[in-house]
Design an enzyme around this catalytic site. Structure first.
Site, PDB file in Angstrom:
ATOM      1  CG  HIS A   1      18.941   5.454 -20.860  1.00 39.84           C
ATOM      2  ND1 HIS A   1      18.531   7.310 -21.291  1.00 39.84           N
ATOM      3  CD2 HIS A   1      19.045   5.616 -19.570  1.00 39.84           C
ATOM      4  CE1 HIS A   1      18.110   7.587 -19.650  1.00 39.84           C
ATOM      5  NE2 HIS A   1      18.654   6.108 -18.266  1.00 39.84           N
TER       6      HIS A   1
ATOM      7  CD  GLU B   1      22.662   4.438 -19.118  1.00 39.14           C
ATOM      8  OE1 GLU B   1      23.192   4.029 -18.024  1.00 39.14           O
ATOM      9  OE2 GLU B   1      22.221   5.647 -19.544  1.00 39.14           O
TER      10      GLU B   1
ATOM     11  CG  ASP C   1      12.140   7.254 -17.400  1.00 31.67           C
ATOM     12  OD1 ASP C   1      12.007   8.026 -18.506  1.00 31.67           O
ATOM     13  OD2 ASP C   1      13.824   7.731 -16.783  1.00 31.67           O
TER      14      ASP C   1
ATOM     15  CB  SER D   1      19.291   1.888 -17.115  1.00 33.75           C
ATOM     16  OG  SER D   1      20.168   2.363 -17.907  1.00 33.75           O
TER      17      SER D   1
ATOM     18  CB  SER E   1      15.474  11.221 -14.887  1.00 32.18           C
ATOM     19  OG  SER E   1      15.501   9.399 -15.427  1.00 32.18           O
TER      20      SER E   1
ATOM     21  CG  ASP F   1      15.721   9.863 -20.157  1.00 30.98           C
ATOM     22  OD1 ASP F   1      15.490   8.672 -19.306  1.00 30.98           O
ATOM     23  OD2 ASP F   1      16.382  10.893 -19.901  1.00 30.98           O
TER      24      ASP F   1
END
Length: 469
Positions: A339, A335, A258, A337, A100, A262
């Site tokens: 996602h 999320e 990223d 971050s 990832s 995802d």
């Protein structure tokens, strides 16, 4: 073999020392047997742009062959295309070889069986069996058996149909695919839709020489910020590919991806939009929305979505969230971050490419959508603060911190879903252990900068005492 590479929602470690071809063969064999026990007789295997991936792909498929499971090879594709293969074809399982957003020396495996993430206790329980089987394998390249499957064409056809209304859209984009797995597919769909864009770091590079493939670190967004003239930001950047008659520095919307695509970060001329804020923007466009946000997300966002519909809280991590989406049947999850999981018109997994197109759709509907965020109650928040700790004792530190918090009888609501989240009348603090890296993660929010500093100082004073002891 080190047990800590079996993390909460995937396997992740350093290639060569923690993840080797012999380990990967043993993993393929053990996971293949588990798949068969769950009546999953076929599996798709794909990988991201990391340099170690062709070796590990060969090893994994060989191990799966030894278990007696049918293998479809997807090649170098974004992780969401691995998930998509289980819906587009009658394939029972998927394994993506990826680390990832982690640096180049890492690699790992994301496992899905019968459209369910294979994680948590199920994942940690196979450690001993994999360790026992490593002696049965070596690090040699093998004659692996598989059938090649072109999932990219099928996926792009799906997106082309779903987003046909975006064809020739009057929008200019800045795209940074970080030399990762998103490079080709993002370009393909934007070209088919004839959308104007500047494409930075558009070729695969497993060394990630441009920058690490983590768009949540603001320093990695320098190319997008430069293209957008982000708050008069100026940085030397390589010349991107200018596509579909894009004119330099005309972008109004930027997207950072990223390493395995995802996770997405959306950037405007003067703002980086967090995952929970994206969730709120979409919630405003869903009637009576049912939303899921993880523990790092803003208290303001939880409160405001609950005024529109319902917003539940869950543990961090793509596997935890996908499980909760099915259990709660929510429309959308996110999320902090980046996602984003669409269960509304999609399959409920995190797909940065699909998310990009949904965000473009939202922007075209309301180019001033930033006003919706600006009208939220004012809150001051920290970014995710990463605190480097020893991998082996990060969870012990959190447990000690939790017990100390309980002993203080604070005037705050204690939430133990994932680490320690304290909700005060005027904000929250969160301290949890990262499941993918040797870090603790902290985040704070309050209605004033003074209160934010107070929450921050309280947390770090307590944490420093624990670490010293």
């Amino acid at each position: 073999m080190m047990k800590h590479i079996f993390r909460e929602y995937d396997i992740r470690g350093i290639f060569g020392t923690e993840i080797s071809p012999s380990f990967t063969k043993a993993l393929g064999f053990v996971i293949g047997k588990i798949m068969l026990s769950k009546n999953a007789k076929s599996v798709s295997v794909g990988y991201d742009a990391r340099l170690s991936n062709k070796v590990l792909n060969n090893a994994l498929i060989y191990g799966l062959n030894r278990a007696g499971i049918k293998v479809y090879s997807l090649g170098l594709v974004p992780t969401p295309l691995g998930y998509f293969s289980n819906y587009a074809y009658e394939i029972d399982a998927n394994i993506m070889i990826t680390a990832s957003h982690n640096p180049k020396e890492y690699n790992g495996f994301k496992i899905t069986i019968n459209k369910e993430s294979f994680f948590a206790k199920e994942l940690s329980d196979i450690y001993t069996e994999v360790a026992n089987h490593i002696k049965d394998f070596d690090d040699k390249i093998e004659n692996a058996e598989y059938e090649e499957l072109d999932i990219k064409t099928k996926y792009i056809e799906f997106l082309q149909k779903e987003f046909a209304h975006l064809k020739n859209a009057n929008i200019n984009l800045a795209i940074d695919t970080a030399s990762g797995a998103a490079c080709e597919v993002v370009a393909n769909i934007l070209d088919i839709l004839n959308i104007k864009y500047a494409h930075y770091f558009s070729e695969f590079d497993g060394e990630f020489k441009s920058h690490e493939p983590d768009p949540t670190e603001e320093e990695n967004l320098f190319a997008i910020k430069n293209e957008l003239n982000f708050s008069n930001f100026s940085h030397h950047c390589p010349t991107p590919l200018y596509k579909n008659n894009y004119v330099k520095n005309t972008a109004t919307l930027g997207f950072g991806f990223d390493g395995d695509a995802d996770r997405i970060v959306c950037v405007l001329k003067d703002k980086i939009i967090k995952g929970d804020e994206l969730c709120y923007l979409f919630a405003n466009n869903i009637k009576n929305p049912k939303i899921l946000c993880e523990v790092k997300c803003s208290k303001v966002i939880f409160d405001k979505i609950n005024e529109l519909g319902t917003c539940s809280m869950c543990k961090t991590g793509h596997s935890n969230i996908k499980k909760a989406i099915k259990e709660l049947n929510v429309d959308l999850a996110a999320e902090l971050s980046g996602h984003v999981f669409f269960n509304d018109k999609y399959y409920g997994y995190d797909d940065a490419i699909y998310s990009m197109l949904r965000i473009i759709e939202l922007y075209l509907k309301n180019p001033n959508f930033i006003d919706i965020l600006n009208n939220l109650p004012k809150a001051y928040s920290s970014n995710e603060i990463k605190i480097k700790v020893n991998e082996s004792n990060k969870f012990n530190i959190i447990n000690t911190y939790k017990e100390k918090i309980k002993s203080l009888n604070l005037n705050a609501k204690l939430i133990e879903i994932d680490g320690v989240r304290l909700e005060f009348e005027n904000g929250f603090s969160l301290l949890r252990a990262s499941n993918t890296s040797p870090y603790l993660v902290a985040r704070f929010e309050s209605i004033s900068e003074d209160k934010l500093k107070e929450i921050n100082d309280f947390t770090f004073k307590l944490l420093d005492e624990i670490i010293k002891n």
